[in-house]
Design a protein around this motif. Structure first.
Motif, PDB file in Angstrom:
ATOM      1  N   ARG A 121       0.830  -1.206   0.000  1.00 42.40           N
ATOM      2  CA  ARG A 121       0.000   0.000   0.000  1.00 42.40           C
ATOM      3  C   ARG A 121       0.861   1.251   0.000  1.00 42.40           C
ATOM      4  N   ALA A 122       1.875   1.259   0.856  1.00 39.52           N
ATOM      5  CA  ALA A 122       2.730   2.440   0.967  1.00 39.52           C
ATOM      6  C   ALA A 122       3.479   2.714  -0.335  1.00 39.52           C
ATOM      7  N   MET A 123       3.961   1.659  -0.980  1.00 41.59           N
ATOM      8  CA  MET A 123       4.708   1.842  -2.223  1.00 41.59           C
ATOM      9  C   MET A 123       3.793   2.277  -3.360  1.00 41.59           C
ATOM     10  N   ALA A 124       2.569   1.790  -3.347  1.00 43.65           N
ATOM     11  CA  ALA A 124       1.613   2.211  -4.371  1.00 43.65           C
ATOM     12  C   ALA A 124       1.217   3.670  -4.181  1.00 43.65           C
ATOM     13  N   LEU A 125       0.962   4.063  -2.940  1.00 50.56           N
ATOM     14  CA  LEU A 125       0.537   5.436  -2.654  1.00 50.56           C
ATOM     15  C   LEU A 125       1.605   6.455  -3.032  1.00 50.56           C
ATOM     16  N   THR A 126       2.863   6.088  -2.859  1.00 51.47           N
ATOM     17  CA  THR A 126       3.957   7.010  -3.147  1.00 51.47           C
ATOM     18  C   THR A 126       4.559   6.804  -4.538  1.00 51.47           C
ATOM     19  N   GLU A 127       3.991   5.893  -5.291  1.00 52.77           N
ATOM     20  CA  GLU A 127       4.402   5.623  -6.674  1.00 52.77           C
ATOM     21  C   GLU A 127       5.873   5.224  -6.765  1.00 52.77           C
ATOM     22  N   VAL A 128       6.281   4.306  -5.890  1.00 52.86           N
ATOM     23  CA  VAL A 128       7.659   3.801  -5.946  1.00 52.86           C
ATOM     24  C   VAL A 128       7.715   2.293  -6.170  1.00 52.86           C
ATOM     25  N   ALA A 129       6.574   1.672  -6.455  1.00 51.67           N
ATOM     26  CA  ALA A 129       6.566   0.219  -6.644  1.00 51.67           C
ATOM     27  C   ALA A 129       7.501  -0.201  -7.776  1.00 51.67           C
ATOM     28  N   HIS A 130       7.594   0.636  -8.819  1.00 52.16           N
ATOM     29  CA  HIS A 130       8.468   0.283  -9.949  1.00 52.16           C
ATOM     30  C   HIS A 130       9.946   0.406  -9.593  1.00 52.16           C
ATOM     31  N   LEU A 149       9.223   8.476   2.410  1.00 49.04           N
ATOM     32  CA  LEU A 149       7.826   8.698   2.761  1.00 49.04           C
ATOM     33  C   LEU A 149       7.071   7.372   2.775  1.00 49.04           C
ATOM     34  N   ALA A 150       7.370   6.499   1.816  1.00 47.89           N
ATOM     35  CA  ALA A 150       6.731   5.181   1.790  1.00 47.89           C
ATOM     36  C   ALA A 150       7.073   4.393   3.048  1.00 47.89           C
ATOM     37  N   ARG A 151       8.339   4.460   3.472  1.00 44.96           N
ATOM     38  CA  ARG A 151       8.733   3.767   4.701  1.00 44.96           C
ATOM     39  C   ARG A 151       7.939   4.293   5.899  1.00 44.96           C
ATOM     40  N   ALA A 152       7.769   5.612   5.979  1.00 44.35           N
ATOM     41  CA  ALA A 152       7.006   6.194   7.082  1.00 44.35           C
ATOM     42  C   ALA A 152       5.540   5.774   7.017  1.00 44.35           C
ATOM     43  N   LEU A 153       4.973   5.740   5.812  1.00 43.51           N
ATOM     44  CA  LEU A 153       3.569   5.350   5.673  1.00 43.51           C
ATOM     45  C   LEU A 153       3.363   3.875   5.991  1.00 43.51           C
ATOM     46  N   ALA A 154       4.373   3.053   5.743  1.00 45.21           N
ATOM     47  CA  ALA A 154       4.247   1.612   6.013  1.00 45.21           C
ATOM     48  C   ALA A 154       4.052   1.328   7.497  1.00 45.21           C
ATOM     49  N   VAL A 155       4.474   2.244   8.345  1.00 43.43           N
ATOM     50  CA  VAL A 155       4.254   2.070   9.788  1.00 43.43           C
ATOM     51  C   VAL A 155       2.767   2.035  10.102  1.00 43.43           C
ATOM     52  N   GLU A 156       1.980   2.788   9.314  1.00 41.81           N
ATOM     53  CA  GLU A 156       0.543   2.935   9.536  1.00 41.81           C
ATOM     54  C   GLU A 156       0.278   3.410  10.969  1.00 41.81           C
ATOM     55  N   ALA A 157       1.004   4.472  11.323  1.00 39.05           N
ATOM     56  CA  ALA A 157       0.914   5.045  12.663  1.00 39.05           C
ATOM     57  C   ALA A 157      -0.286   5.977  12.779  1.00 39.05           C
ATOM     58  N   GLU A 158      -0.584   6.363  14.003  1.00 34.92           N
ATOM     59  CA  GLU A 158      -1.687   7.285  14.257  1.00 34.92           C
ATOM     60  C   GLU A 158      -1.296   8.733  13.992  1.00 34.92           C
ATOM     61  N   ILE A 159       0.008   9.039  14.169  1.00 35.08           N
ATOM     62  CA  ILE A 159       0.526  10.380  13.919  1.00 35.08           C
ATOM     63  C   ILE A 159       1.755  10.252  13.039  1.00 35.08           C
ATOM     64  N   THR A 179      -1.481  15.895  -1.744  1.00 29.14           N
ATOM     65  CA  THR A 179      -2.792  15.237  -1.841  1.00 29.14           C
ATOM     66  C   THR A 179      -2.813  13.971  -0.997  1.00 29.14           C
ATOM     67  N   LEU A 180      -1.722  13.208  -1.041  1.00 33.98           N
ATOM     68  CA  LEU A 180      -1.626  11.981  -0.257  1.00 33.98           C
ATOM     69  C   LEU A 180      -1.685  12.282   1.237  1.00 33.98           C
ATOM     70  N   LEU A 181      -0.918  13.254   1.707  1.00 34.50           N
ATOM     71  CA  LEU A 181      -0.924  13.598   3.128  1.00 34.50           C
ATOM     72  C   LEU A 181      -2.302  14.081   3.559  1.00 34.50           C
ATOM     73  N   HIS A 182      -2.951  14.850   2.712  1.00 32.63           N
ATOM     74  CA  HIS A 182      -4.310  15.305   3.013  1.00 32.63           C
ATOM     75  C   HIS A 182      -5.270  14.122   3.087  1.00 32.63           C
ATOM     76  N   THR A 183      -5.115  13.185   2.170  1.00 37.98           N
ATOM     77  CA  THR A 183      -6.006  12.021   2.133  1.00 37.98           C
ATOM     78  C   THR A 183      -5.836  11.146   3.361  1.00 37.98           C
ATOM     79  N   ILE A 184      -4.578  10.868   3.752  1.00 41.25           N
ATOM     80  CA  ILE A 184      -4.395   9.993   4.909  1.00 41.25           C
ATOM     81  C   ILE A 184      -4.865  10.681   6.193  1.00 41.25           C
ATOM     82  N   SER A 185      -4.798  12.018   6.221  1.00 48.89           N
ATOM     83  CA  SER A 185      -5.344  12.710   7.390  1.00 48.89           C
ATOM     84  C   SER A 185      -6.860  12.547   7.431  1.00 48.89           C
TER      85      SER A 185
END
Length: 269
Positions: A121-130, A149-159, A179-185
């Protein structure tokens, strides 16, 4: 759940970096932390993450003093991304992103299905899967920031605390990241991001906190925090304001303010 400081001061090498900072951010809001270079933004982020010890005041996480929150719990619930981070030794991108799952894994345990799903999910959201098989030294600065950023999102933390997450990105990826940061908020994650682009901060953030000289000088919705007088005082700039075709209002830093002139005194008054 809230991460908050009260009367926070930080002194480093006999220099006062933060002075009496009271600040809070909770789940589901996107807070932009802005200010000129040296205003104390990154130091505040580090203090909120428990990486810098305060000389006065306190930081609380979910109502508890931050030092009283066990490190493993803090690592699961609080993700951090600092602009100065490097990828270290030449690891594959997929392995770097997988580091975000370490707080959720038992010692020496491999990745389970939940870990792999979070990484994907994190790699897809940040467009680094390739980039999954690429190694750190082969990445551009923009690609590196997206991987971190993908590494940070992979934590799936509350903050999520993010220091200049769009600085190295081209305009298209800056828009994607904001847009991504706004969406996850909107999906429930609290986001506090140090930002230098006032236009994007005003467009995407729910709140803007302006720092000047190690203090918070404004905290509110973009239209109330980013006034002409404050922008002249804190940044030394004059802005142009307008309305986009969709009705959204925007600001553009336009020229330097004549610091020390009567006009600046009138603007601040």
């Amino acid at each position: 759940m809230q991460l908050a400081s009260t009367g926070l001061s930080v002194q480093l090498n006999d220099r006062h970096i933060l002075e009496d900072v009271t600040f809070g951010a909770g789940r589901g809001e996107f807070v932009g932390l802005v200010g000129s270079n040296g205003a104390g933004k990154t130091t505040l982020l580090r203090a909120l993450a428990g990486l810098v010890s305060p000389s006065a005041g306190e930081v609380k996480f979910d109502g508890r003093l931050l030092p009283d929150v066990p490190r493993d719990e803090r690592a699961r619930r609080l993700a951090v991304l600092f602009q100065s981070e490097s990828l270290g030794w030449p690891m594959r991108v997929s392995e770097v992103v997988a580091l975000g799952r370490l707080p959720h894994r038992r010692a020496f345990a491999g990745l389970d299905a939940a870990d792999r799903a979070a990484i994907d999910r994190a790699m897809a959201l940040t467009e680094v899967a390739h980039l999954a098989e690429r190694v750190g030294p082969t990445l551009s600065s923009g690609e590196r920031m997206r991987v971190l950023l993908a590494r940070a999102l992979a934590v799936e933390a509350e903050i999520l605390l993010a220091d200049e997450p769009i600085t190295a990105l081209d305009p298209a990826h800056q828009l994607d990241a904001m847009t991504l940061l706004h969406t996850i908020s909107r999906n429930g994650t609290g986001v506090v991001a140090v930002l230098h682009d006032l236009t994007l901060a005003a467009r995407f953030c729910d709140r803007i906190v302006v720092m000047q000289g190690g203090r918070v000088v404004a905290d509110g919705q973009p239209q109330s925090a980013l006034t002409d007088a404050l922008l002249a005082s804190a940044f030394g700039v004059v802005v142009q304001r307008g309305t986009a075709m969709d009705g959204a209002r925007y600001i553009l830093p336009w020229e330097r303010f004549a610091l020390g002139t009567r006009e600046l005194d009138d603007a601040i008054a």
